[in-house]
Motif scaffolding. Structure first.
Motif, PDB file in Angstrom:
ATOM      1  N   LYS A 151      50.282  40.158  31.671  1.00 21.54           N
ATOM      2  CA  LYS A 151      48.915  39.647  31.759  1.00 21.54           C
ATOM      3  C   LYS A 151      48.882  38.188  31.308  1.00 21.54           C
ATOM      4  O   LYS A 151      49.445  37.817  30.284  1.00 21.54           O
ATOM      5  CB  LYS A 151      47.989  40.501  30.871  1.00 21.54           C
ATOM      6  CG  LYS A 151      46.544  40.046  30.951  1.00 21.54           C
ATOM      7  CD  LYS A 151      45.591  41.112  30.467  1.00 21.54           C
ATOM      8  CE  LYS A 151      44.187  40.529  30.383  1.00 21.54           C
ATOM      9  NZ  LYS A 151      43.793  39.868  31.649  1.00 21.54           N
ATOM     10  N   ARG A 184      39.925  37.187  39.580  1.00 17.60           N
ATOM     11  CA  ARG A 184      39.500  38.593  39.430  1.00 17.60           C
ATOM     12  C   ARG A 184      40.462  39.508  40.163  1.00 17.60           C
ATOM     13  O   ARG A 184      40.916  39.210  41.264  1.00 17.60           O
ATOM     14  CB  ARG A 184      38.092  38.785  39.981  1.00 17.60           C
ATOM     15  CG  ARG A 184      37.030  38.152  39.107  1.00 17.60           C
ATOM     16  CD  ARG A 184      35.648  38.280  39.704  1.00 17.60           C
ATOM     17  NE  ARG A 184      34.755  37.270  39.124  1.00 17.60           N
ATOM     18  CZ  ARG A 184      33.571  36.939  39.626  1.00 17.60           C
ATOM     19  NH1 ARG A 184      33.120  37.534  40.712  1.00 17.60           N
ATOM     20  NH2 ARG A 184      32.838  36.007  39.053  1.00 17.60           N
ATOM     21  N   ASP A 185      40.743  40.664  39.530  1.00 16.64           N
ATOM     22  CA  ASP A 185      41.654  41.656  40.109  1.00 16.64           C
ATOM     23  C   ASP A 185      43.079  41.139  40.251  1.00 16.64           C
ATOM     24  O   ASP A 185      43.853  41.639  41.056  1.00 16.64           O
ATOM     25  CB  ASP A 185      41.185  42.149  41.495  1.00 16.64           C
ATOM     26  CG  ASP A 185      39.842  42.859  41.404  1.00 16.64           C
ATOM     27  OD1 ASP A 185      39.047  42.735  42.360  1.00 16.64           O
ATOM     28  OD2 ASP A 185      39.587  43.527  40.375  1.00 16.64           O
ATOM     29  N   THR A 186      43.429  40.109  39.478  1.00 21.21           N
ATOM     30  CA  THR A 186      44.823  39.667  39.432  1.00 21.21           C
ATOM     31  C   THR A 186      45.249  39.641  37.969  1.00 21.21           C
ATOM     32  O   THR A 186      44.425  39.843  37.069  1.00 21.21           O
ATOM     33  CB  THR A 186      45.011  38.257  40.003  1.00 21.21           C
ATOM     34  OG1 THR A 186      44.503  37.286  39.073  1.00 21.21           O
ATOM     35  CG2 THR A 186      44.304  38.071  41.333  1.00 21.21           C
ATOM     36  N   GLU A 220      43.070  37.580  35.602  1.00 23.21           N
ATOM     37  CA  GLU A 220      41.670  37.875  35.332  1.00 23.21           C
ATOM     38  C   GLU A 220      41.342  37.616  33.875  1.00 23.21           C
ATOM     39  O   GLU A 220      42.062  38.068  32.985  1.00 23.21           O
ATOM     40  CB  GLU A 220      41.344  39.330  35.691  1.00 23.21           C
ATOM     41  CG  GLU A 220      39.880  39.682  35.424  1.00 23.21           C
ATOM     42  CD  GLU A 220      39.398  40.909  36.179  1.00 23.21           C
ATOM     43  OE1 GLU A 220      40.159  41.441  37.012  1.00 23.21           O
ATOM     44  OE2 GLU A 220      38.260  41.334  35.932  1.00 23.21           O
TER      45      GLU A 220
END
Lengths: 118, 228
Positions: A22, A50-52, A55
């Protein structure tokens, strides 16, 4: 500059180097000669991320002033307004020392603590 | 869980530049010289191409890749000039992008008659901002700035004016009807891109088109000489 395209490129680059981890911060170097509006880039980055793995990541933009060097007389100067002819010798051959960057310098990622091996 | 800094040091447009280099390699392999023709919408790119291609370039087979968000109007206009023209729309499939990038041009490669041409002119989407950022594999960049756009454009769009190898100052025939200070424009152009090659042209009257024709011809000759 189309900040949407740029932020998509930045997210792609960050995700590739994150190797599944992350991303918490993306450090971007933005040269003054590139046509990027920082607020606009931050806006689109948040959306594209977003959605990666990016995020929620913070986009840190280091703004680099434009600095030129004359190839004839080695005079260096900073440009605010477009003034690319050498102020020293009026030469036209000019190198950009800095200010052309659109570079992902580094990213911060969350890493699992490695298990202790005795 | 702890935070680790990963050093990247990679240009954000690296992916585009990688594809641009691949395009360039393919063009070189076929001996095709490529021009990226850019301008704001309505500056006269297509009309200049019509003027150029009406007579053609001696000994140079020309092809055109037309880039537009939508429609094939430009390709249709050029189709009657007996040069191969391929239309590339950014709207279906590429999200309606306001510029051509290397990936889009790469997607058009199979449709281009690279064996049958010496010069490919990529007419980019009308836009003074983004096309400057995205290389597509071209050998040279030509921009069109029309006199109707005023003297300030170089100061407002320095990247576009700096990235080009040649600036065609178009619509010269309209000067008697305008209050534009051409000297001031050239002064501003010089401030942004000192000594850049420039030509004063009129697609409508044909003024200056021969000089452009010669410039392109010499570019193709130089490239074929280099590519052994």
């Amino acid at each position: 500059m189309h900040e949407l395209s740029v932020s998509a490129a930045v997210v792609d680059t960050a995700v590739r180097h994150a190797a599944g981890r992350k991303v918490t911060h993306v450090h971007l170097r933005v040269g003054a000669l590139r046509q990027v509006v920082p607020d606009s880039l931050a806006f689109y980055f948040e959306i594209v991320a977003r959605d990666t793995l990016c995020e929620g990541a913070v986009l840190e933009q280091e703004l680099i002033a434009a600095r030129l060097r004359c190839e004839s007389c080695a005079t260096e100067w900073e440009v605010d307004a477009p003034a690319f002819r050498c102020p020293g010798c009026a030469g036209a051959e000019v190198a950009v020392v800095c200010g052309n960057e659109l570079e992902v310098e580094s990213i911060d990622v969350e890493q699992q603590e490695a298990a202790c091996t005795a | 869980m702890h935070r680790v800094k990963v050093r990247v040091v990679e240009d954000a447009l690296d992916a585009n530049n990688t594809i641009a280099r691949a395009n360039r390699a393919d063009f070189d392999a076929h001996g095709v010289t490529v021009i990226n023709l850019m301008s704001s919408p309505g500056a006269g790119k297509t009309t200049l191409l019509e003027a150029l291609l009406a007579e053609g370039i001696d000994g140079v087979r020309v092809g055109v890749l037309e880039g537009d968000v939508q429609g094939s109007m430009d390709a249709d206009r050029l189709a009657s000039l007996h040069v191969p023209v391929t239309q590339l729309n950014t709207d279906p499939g590429f999200g309606g992008e306001c510029h051509l990038d290397a990936n889009m041009v790469r997607s058009a490669l199979p449709a281009l008659p690279l064996h049958d041409i010496d010069l490919l002119i990529v007419e980019n989407v009308g836009n003074l901002v983004c096309p400057a950022e995205f290389h597509v594999g071209e050998d040279a960049r030509v921009m069109v700035s029309s006199v109707t756009e005023g003297e300030d454009k170089p100061l407002k769009y320095p990247l576009m004016f700096r990235t080009c190898d040649l600036v065609l100052v178009n619509k010269l025939d309209l000067m008697p009807h305008l209050d534009v200070d051409l000297e001031r424009f050239l002064h501003n152009l010089d401030a942004v891109h000192p000594d850049v090659e420039r030509m004063l042209v009129s697609a409508r009257t044909g003024e200056g088109i021969d000089a452009w024709r010669t410039w392109l011809s010499e570019l193709v000759a130089a490239r074929s000489g280099a590519a052994v």
